[in-house]
Design a protein around this motif. Structure first.
Motif, short mmCIF file in Angstrom:
data_model
loop_
_atom_site.label_atom_id
_atom_site.label_comp_id
_atom_site.label_asym_id
_atom_site.label_seq_id
_atom_site.Cartn_x
_atom_site.Cartn_y
_atom_site.Cartn_z
N ALA A 96 -103.19 4.53 -32.62
CA ALA A 96 -102.13 5.24 -31.92
C ALA A 96 -101.78 6.52 -32.66
O ALA A 96 -101.98 6.65 -33.87
CB ALA A 96 -100.90 4.34 -31.80
N ALA A 97 -101.26 7.49 -31.92
CA ALA A 97 -100.93 8.79 -32.53
C ALA A 97 -99.73 8.70 -33.46
O ALA A 97 -99.53 9.59 -34.28
CB ALA A 97 -100.68 9.81 -31.43
N GLY A 98 -98.94 7.65 -33.34
CA GLY A 98 -97.78 7.50 -34.21
C GLY A 98 -96.98 6.28 -33.82
O GLY A 98 -97.21 5.65 -32.79
N THR A 103 -99.35 7.09 -26.61
CA THR A 103 -100.58 7.86 -26.82
C THR A 103 -101.35 7.92 -25.52
O THR A 103 -101.65 6.89 -24.91
CB THR A 103 -101.45 7.20 -27.91
N LEU A 104 -101.68 9.14 -25.11
CA LEU A 104 -102.45 9.36 -23.88
C LEU A 104 -103.87 9.77 -24.26
O LEU A 104 -104.08 10.83 -24.85
CB LEU A 104 -101.80 10.45 -23.02
N ASN A 105 -104.84 8.93 -23.93
CA ASN A 105 -106.26 9.27 -24.10
C ASN A 105 -106.81 9.75 -22.77
O ASN A 105 -106.66 9.07 -21.76
CB ASN A 105 -107.06 8.05 -24.58
N LEU A 144 -115.99 21.42 -19.30
CA LEU A 144 -114.73 21.82 -19.93
C LEU A 144 -113.59 21.85 -18.93
O LEU A 144 -112.49 21.39 -19.23
CB LEU A 144 -114.90 23.20 -20.59
N LEU A 145 -113.85 22.38 -17.73
CA LEU A 145 -112.80 22.40 -16.71
C LEU A 145 -112.40 20.97 -16.33
O LEU A 145 -111.22 20.69 -16.09
CB LEU A 145 -113.28 23.16 -15.48
N ALA A 146 -113.36 20.06 -16.27
CA ALA A 146 -113.05 18.66 -15.97
C ALA A 146 -112.16 18.06 -17.06
O ALA A 146 -111.21 17.31 -16.76
CB ALA A 146 -114.34 17.85 -15.83
N GLU A 147 -112.43 18.38 -18.32
CA GLU A 147 -111.58 17.90 -19.41
C GLU A 147 -110.16 18.43 -19.26
O GLU A 147 -109.18 17.69 -19.44
CB GLU A 147 -112.16 18.35 -20.76
N VAL A 148 -110.04 19.71 -18.94
CA VAL A 148 -108.72 20.33 -18.79
C VAL A 148 -107.96 19.73 -17.63
O VAL A 148 -106.77 19.37 -17.74
CB VAL A 148 -108.87 21.85 -18.62
N LEU A 149 -108.61 19.61 -16.47
CA LEU A 149 -107.94 19.07 -15.28
C LEU A 149 -107.55 17.61 -15.45
O LEU A 149 -106.50 17.17 -14.98
CB LEU A 149 -108.86 19.23 -14.06
N ALA A 150 -108.40 16.84 -16.14
CA ALA A 150 -108.08 15.43 -16.39
C ALA A 150 -106.84 15.30 -17.27
O ALA A 150 -105.97 14.45 -17.02
CB ALA A 150 -109.28 14.74 -17.04
N LEU A 151 -106.74 16.16 -18.28
CA LEU A 151 -105.57 16.13 -19.16
C LEU A 151 -104.32 16.59 -18.42
O LEU A 151 -103.25 15.98 -18.54
CB LEU A 151 -105.83 17.02 -20.38
N VAL A 168 -101.39 13.32 -27.18
CA VAL A 168 -102.65 13.33 -26.44
C VAL A 168 -103.82 13.25 -27.41
O VAL A 168 -103.85 13.94 -28.44
CB VAL A 168 -102.77 14.61 -25.59
N GLN A 169 -104.78 12.40 -27.08
CA GLN A 169 -106.04 12.31 -27.82
C GLN A 169 -107.18 12.61 -26.86
O GLN A 169 -107.26 12.04 -25.77
CB GLN A 169 -106.23 10.93 -28.43
#
Length: 267
Positions: A96-98, A103-105, A144-151, A168-169
Motif C-alpha cells: 500500500a502507498a501508506g 491506494t489506486l493501481n 501512453l494515452l491508454a495509461e493516461v485515460l485509465a488513470l 496512485v500506483q
C-alpha cells in the motif's frame, strides 16, 4: 563427416546440435536443388550454410538471445560450450502507498499502439482490502494515452464515490515521470494530464510500481477490451471481478511475492 556426427559429444546443447545437423543440411540442400530446377534460382554454398545455421540457432531457442547470428558454424558451435549467463531476479510484493490511505493501481493497454485499447484499476485500503474496481473501453489509442485515460477515469470514479485522498500506483515509468514533472508532457496528452493534476492536487501522490505488483489492474485493463459496448464496467465487490483478478487480489493481500526477472549480466 558421419564419424563426426556419430562421435560422442558433451551432454547439452552441443549434443542436440550434432544430432539435428544432418537433417538441416539435407533439407537445405534439397530446397536449393528445387529452387534451381523449378524456379531457376541458383543458391550459393554460402546461402545454404547461412540458412542451415539460422535454423539450428532457432532450434536451440534458449541460446538465441545470448548473441547475434554468427557467420561461421564453428564459432556458433564453440559458443555453445560456454556456460550460460546467470539469470538474475528480484523479489517484489504489492504494498500500500501508506497507512490509512487508499491506494489506486491503474493500467492501460493498447493492442497495436495505436489500436483497440482498454484500461482498468483497483482501489484498496492500507490493508489490501478491496474497495472498488473498474474496467473501461478506450477505443483506439496509443499505449501512453491508454495509461493516461485509465488513470483519469479511475480518479474521477474515486471522487464520485467519495474517495478524494488516494495515492496512485502505475507501472508506466513514463507516465509517472510526466505526472511528477520529471519528463516533458507531450501535447497529445496535455489536457488529460492537466485534469489528473487537478484531481490529485499533489504530484507526490503518484508513484511507480513494478509490473509484477500491478497484476490486478493489468487484468482489468485487458478486460476493458472485452466490453466495447459498455464503456465502463464497475466492480463493487471482489466476487464481481474476473477470476484471474480475484486470485491476484488475494495473493497481493497475503503478501505473496513475485519474481521480477532482471537483465542478464556476465558471471
Amino acid at each position: 563427416m558421419v564419424m563426426w556426427w556419430l562421435s560422442s559429444q558433451p551432454k547439452g546443447q552441443r549434443q542436440v546440435v550434432v544430432s539435428i545437423l544432418p537433417s538441416f543440411i539435407c533439407w537445405h540442400i534439397w530446397k536449393a536443388r528445387n529452387k534451381a530446377v523449378w524456379e531457376g534460382i541458383s543458391l550459393s554454398s554460402g546461402d545454404i550454410c547461412h540458412g542451415i545455421i539460422q535454423d539450428v540457432v532457432l532450434a536451440v531457442s534458449s541460446e538465441v538471445n545470448r548473441w547475434n547470428l554468427l557467420p561461421f558454424f564453428d564459432q556458433f558451435f564453440d559458443r555453445l560450450s560456454e556456460p550460460p549467463m546467470p539469470l538474475q531476479c528480484k523479489i517484489v510484493r504489492w504494498r500500500a502507498a501508506g497507512t490509512r490511505i487508499a491506494t489506486l493501481n491503474t493500467d492501460g493497454c493498447s493492442k497495436g499502439n495505436p489500436r483497440a485499447s482498454g484500461g482498468g484499476g483497483v482501489l484498496r485500503d492500507s490493508e489490501g482490502r478491496f474497495l472498488i474496481g473498474y474496467s473501461v473501453c478506450l477505443g483506439v489509442s496509443t499505449s501512453l494515452l491508454a495509461e493516461v485515460l485509465a488513470l483519469l477515469a479511475g480518479l474521477r470514479f474515486c471522487h464520485q464515490r467519495g474517495f478524494t485522498q488516494v495515492r496512485v500506483q502505475s507501472d508506466s515509468l513514463v507516465l509517472v515521470g510526466i505526472l511528477q514533472c520529471w519528463f516533458q508532457c507531450s501535447w497529445q496528452i496535455r489536457r488529460e494530464v492537466f485534469h489528473i493534476w487537478q484531481l490529485a492536487e499533489d504530484s507526490g501522490h503518484f508513484s511507480h510500481c513494478f509490473r509484477e505488483t500491478n497484476t490486478v489492474a493489468d487484468i482489468l485493463a485487458n478486460e476493458g477490451l472485452l466490453h466495447p459496448l459498455v464503456q465502463m464496467k464497475i466492480y463493487n465487490h471482489p466476487c464481481m471481478l474476473p477470476q484471474l483478478a480475484r486470485g491476484a487480489l488475494r495473493l497481493d493481500r497475503s503478501g505473496f511475492p513475485s519474481l521480477q526477472l532482471l537483465k542478464r549480466t556476465p558471471a
